[in-house]
Design a protein around this motif. Structure first.
Motif, mmCIF file in Angstrom:
data_model
loop_
_atom_site.group_PDB
_atom_site.id
_atom_site.type_symbol
_atom_site.label_atom_id
_atom_site.label_comp_id
_atom_site.label_asym_id
_atom_site.label_seq_id
_atom_site.Cartn_x
_atom_site.Cartn_y
_atom_site.Cartn_z
ATOM 1 N N MET A 60 23.146 44.031 -6.183
ATOM 2 C CA MET A 60 22.149 44.148 -5.118
ATOM 3 C C MET A 60 22.571 43.276 -3.941
ATOM 4 O O MET A 60 23.409 42.395 -4.081
ATOM 5 C CB MET A 60 20.772 43.716 -5.617
ATOM 6 N N GLN A 61 21.936 43.524 -2.800
ATOM 7 C CA GLN A 61 22.192 42.731 -1.600
ATOM 8 C C GLN A 61 21.087 41.691 -1.452
ATOM 9 O O GLN A 61 19.925 42.051 -1.227
ATOM 10 C CB GLN A 61 22.226 43.616 -0.364
ATOM 11 N N PRO A 62 21.413 40.403 -1.579
ATOM 12 C CA PRO A 62 20.389 39.362 -1.473
ATOM 13 C C PRO A 62 19.620 39.399 -0.151
ATOM 14 O O PRO A 62 18.419 39.160 -0.139
ATOM 15 C CB PRO A 62 21.179 38.060 -1.600
ATOM 16 N N ASN A 63 20.306 39.732 0.941
ATOM 17 C CA ASN A 63 19.616 39.774 2.236
ATOM 18 C C ASN A 63 18.509 40.821 2.246
ATOM 19 O O ASN A 63 17.432 40.596 2.786
ATOM 20 C CB ASN A 63 20.604 40.059 3.368
ATOM 21 N N THR A 64 18.773 41.968 1.639
ATOM 22 C CA THR A 64 17.778 43.033 1.581
ATOM 23 C C THR A 64 16.589 42.608 0.720
ATOM 24 O O THR A 64 15.440 42.879 1.056
ATOM 25 C CB THR A 64 18.395 44.328 1.009
ATOM 26 N N ILE A 65 16.870 41.932 -0.388
ATOM 27 C CA ILE A 65 15.797 41.449 -1.253
ATOM 28 C C ILE A 65 14.923 40.463 -0.491
ATOM 29 O O ILE A 65 13.689 40.530 -0.551
ATOM 30 C CB ILE A 65 16.363 40.801 -2.536
ATOM 31 N N CYS A 66 15.562 39.556 0.241
ATOM 32 C CA CYS A 66 14.806 38.569 1.018
ATOM 33 C C CYS A 66 13.939 39.242 2.081
ATOM 34 O O CYS A 66 12.792 38.848 2.291
ATOM 35 C CB CYS A 66 15.753 37.568 1.675
ATOM 36 N N GLU A 67 14.495 40.247 2.746
ATOM 37 C CA GLU A 67 13.732 40.949 3.786
ATOM 38 C C GLU A 67 12.504 41.646 3.206
ATOM 39 O O GLU A 67 11.416 41.562 3.757
ATOM 40 C CB GLU A 67 14.608 42.001 4.474
ATOM 41 N N LYS A 68 12.700 42.342 2.075
ATOM 42 C CA LYS A 68 11.621 43.158 1.508
ATOM 43 C C LYS A 68 10.610 42.340 0.702
ATOM 44 O O LYS A 68 9.420 42.606 0.744
ATOM 45 C CB LYS A 68 12.198 44.250 0.606
ATOM 46 N N LEU A 69 11.110 41.369 -0.078
ATOM 47 C CA LEU A 69 10.224 40.637 -0.981
ATOM 48 C C LEU A 69 9.986 39.185 -0.584
ATOM 49 O O LEU A 69 9.175 38.497 -1.208
ATOM 50 C CB LEU A 69 10.785 40.695 -2.409
#
Length: 163
Positions: A60-69
């Motif tokens: 997974m992409q950590p940046n995307t996780i941070c943005e969404k969650l």
């Protein structure tokens, strides 16, 4: 920085011994994709012999996780997230960039057989979670396994699927 809960170095799936790199490099995807989990699919034949068909790594992409969650979980310590089923449910429900690296471990396994195993295994889990599911996501995922060709059991042969 990559959180410490994500693999910092290559990980070995224990049942198959297959190694997965901590970071999946792909020129077509500029964002960092990191390993967040490993597993394997086995099959028992006549209750006597276990076959380890393939191993997989989930990236997974950590940046995307941070943005969404991030807004929901920013104040929660990472040690608490590891045991929080709501966090994992949110990860699965969000439209996040996910990559699966699949490494075949059994000689003579074809893409069609892999597709069938995925459809059966994931279908049972989906039915358990939500008996009224429309299986659209499963059909989409299975559509990536289109060529019914034999895959040699060489650990360098992998199939990477992205969502």
């Amino acid at each position: 920085a990559v959180p410490t809960t994500i693999f910092q170095e290559d990980a070995v799936e224990p049942k198959t011994g297959i190694k997965f790199p901590a970071f999946l490099e792909d020129d077509s995807c500029p964002a960092t994709t990191v390993l967040v989990g490993v597993g394997f699919k086995g099959m028992k034949i006549m209750r006597v012999k276990n076959l380890n068909l393939y191993a997989f790594g989930l990236y997974m992409q950590p940046n995307t996780i941070c943005e969404k969650l991030g807004p929901k979980y920013a104040s929660v310590p990472t040690t608490n997230l590891k045991d929080d089923p709501d966090f994992y449910n949110d990860l699965l429900r969000e439209n996040l960039h996910i990559r699966v690296r699949l490494v075949v471990n059994y000689k003579g396994l074809s893409i069609g057989a892999v597709r069938d195993v995925f459809e059966k295994s994931l279908g049972l889990r989906l039915r358990k979670i939500n008996p009224n599911t429309d299986y659209h996501c499963l059909k989409t995922f299975a559509s990536y396994f289109t060529k019914d060709i034999p895959i040699p059991a060489v650990r360098l042969n992998t199939l990477v699927c992205s969502r």
